[in-house]
Design a protein around this motif. Structure first.
Motif, PDB file in Angstrom:
ATOM      1  N   VAL A  97       0.504   9.345 -10.369  1.00  0.00           N
ATOM      2  CA  VAL A  97       1.770   8.629 -10.460  1.00  0.00           C
ATOM      3  C   VAL A  97       2.538   9.353 -11.546  1.00  0.00           C
ATOM      4  N   ARG A 148      -7.201   1.412  -6.140  1.00  0.00           N
ATOM      5  CA  ARG A 148      -7.173   2.734  -5.509  1.00  0.00           C
ATOM      6  C   ARG A 148      -8.209   2.759  -4.406  1.00  0.00           C
ATOM      7  N   THR A 159      -5.087  10.578  -6.979  1.00  0.00           N
ATOM      8  CA  THR A 159      -3.847   9.803  -7.049  1.00  0.00           C
ATOM      9  C   THR A 159      -3.153  10.107  -8.358  1.00  0.00           C
ATOM     10  N   VAL A 214       2.664  10.172  -6.273  1.00  0.00           N
ATOM     11  CA  VAL A 214       3.829   9.290  -6.242  1.00  0.00           C
ATOM     12  C   VAL A 214       4.729   9.717  -7.386  1.00  0.00           C
ATOM     13  N   THR A 226      -1.816  -1.053  -3.868  1.00  0.00           N
ATOM     14  CA  THR A 226      -2.935  -0.185  -3.523  1.00  0.00           C
ATOM     15  C   THR A 226      -2.443   1.235  -3.290  1.00  0.00           C
ATOM     16  N   PHE A 227      -3.080   2.194  -3.953  1.00  0.00           N
ATOM     17  CA  PHE A 227      -2.812   3.615  -3.735  1.00  0.00           C
ATOM     18  C   PHE A 227      -3.946   4.151  -2.866  1.00  0.00           C
ATOM     19  N   THR A 228      -3.597   4.765  -1.730  1.00  0.00           N
ATOM     20  CA  THR A 228      -4.619   5.339  -0.856  1.00  0.00           C
ATOM     21  C   THR A 228      -4.468   6.856  -0.829  1.00  0.00           C
ATOM     22  N   ASP A 229      -5.590   7.545  -0.780  1.00  0.00           N
ATOM     23  CA  ASP A 229      -5.569   9.009  -0.749  1.00  0.00           C
ATOM     24  C   ASP A 229      -6.914   9.523  -0.280  1.00  0.00           C
ATOM     25  N   ILE A 283      -7.144   6.921 -11.552  1.00  0.00           N
ATOM     26  CA  ILE A 283      -5.727   7.031 -11.209  1.00  0.00           C
ATOM     27  C   ILE A 283      -5.042   7.693 -12.393  1.00  0.00           C
ATOM     28  N   THR A 294       0.849  -1.186   0.000  1.00  0.00           N
ATOM     29  CA  THR A 294       0.000   0.000   0.000  1.00  0.00           C
ATOM     30  C   THR A 294       0.888   1.239   0.000  1.00  0.00           C
ATOM     31  N   VAL A 295       0.593   2.156  -0.913  1.00  0.00           N
ATOM     32  CA  VAL A 295       1.323   3.417  -1.019  1.00  0.00           C
ATOM     33  C   VAL A 295       0.358   4.526  -0.626  1.00  0.00           C
TER      34      VAL A 295
END
Length: 186
Positions: free
Chosen positions: A52, A68, A50, A23, A43-46, A82, A17-18
């Motif tokens: 990248v 996400r 998000t 990023v 997994t991208f959490t925000d 994303i 998880t990021v």
């Protein structure tokens, strides 16, 4: 993911998880940052969006399931999808739509856009998108495929190139690709 060597490779042994909305990858001397997912989940959490983003190199994601997780309830494409810049996706599944900018290569990628009345992919003008063996599935009510857009761009005339091979689109009675910047797409 910021390193100062020509090539950096990370091999995921477990789900990762990021956290955070942006990023940035690569560094001043880094040409390629690769993540080999080994079938694991990234997994991208925000709480908002998000991104990248390219910080000087190319990002390659291989054999990974991208998810996400957000507390945002907005369905605007910037908030829901994303966003990737200068990325290569190989054998990747995504649980929602994506926004792409720059040079983007997609090989054997599956996108399941669950948000209704929007596109699975937004391609910003000036991008170079290459798709092969992809599967784009949209929500069963008003889901759409790809939109080329110049929204929030300084130039609406930069040339956009899209190559689609061996790819299927499951959209709700809509064209697979919609071009909104008529002077900017090959």
């Amino acid at each position: 993911l910021k390193m100062e060597s020509k090539s950096v490779t990370a091999n995921l042994q477990n789900d990762v998880t990021v956290a955070g909305g942006t990023v940035a990858y690569a560094g001043a001397n880094t040409e390629v940052v690769a993540v080999n997912g080994n079938g694991n989940k990234l997994t991208f959490t925000d709480s908002y969006r998000t991104y990248v983003k390219n910080a000087g190199g190319k990002f390659v994601l291989n054999n990974v399931n991208i998810v996400r997780s957000t507390t945002s309830t907005s369905t605007h494409f910037y908030d829901y999808n994303i966003s990737f810049t200068d990325v290569e996706l190989n054998d990747v599944t995504l649980d929602r739509g994506i926004n792409v900018d720059g040079n983007v290569v997609m090989n054997n990628v599956s996108i399941e856009q669950k948000n209704v009345d929007t596109y699975a992919m937004f391609v910003f003008v000036g991008s170079d998108l290459q798709m092969d063996r992809c599967n784009i599935t949209t929500a069963d009510d008003k889901g759409r495929g790809i939109k080329v857009t110049n929204e929030d761009r300084k130039s609406s005339t930069a040339t956009t190139s899209i190559s689609v091979k061996n790819t299927s689109f499951d959209t709700y009675k809509k064209a697979a690709i919609l071009v909104m910047s008529h002077t900017a797409t090959d």
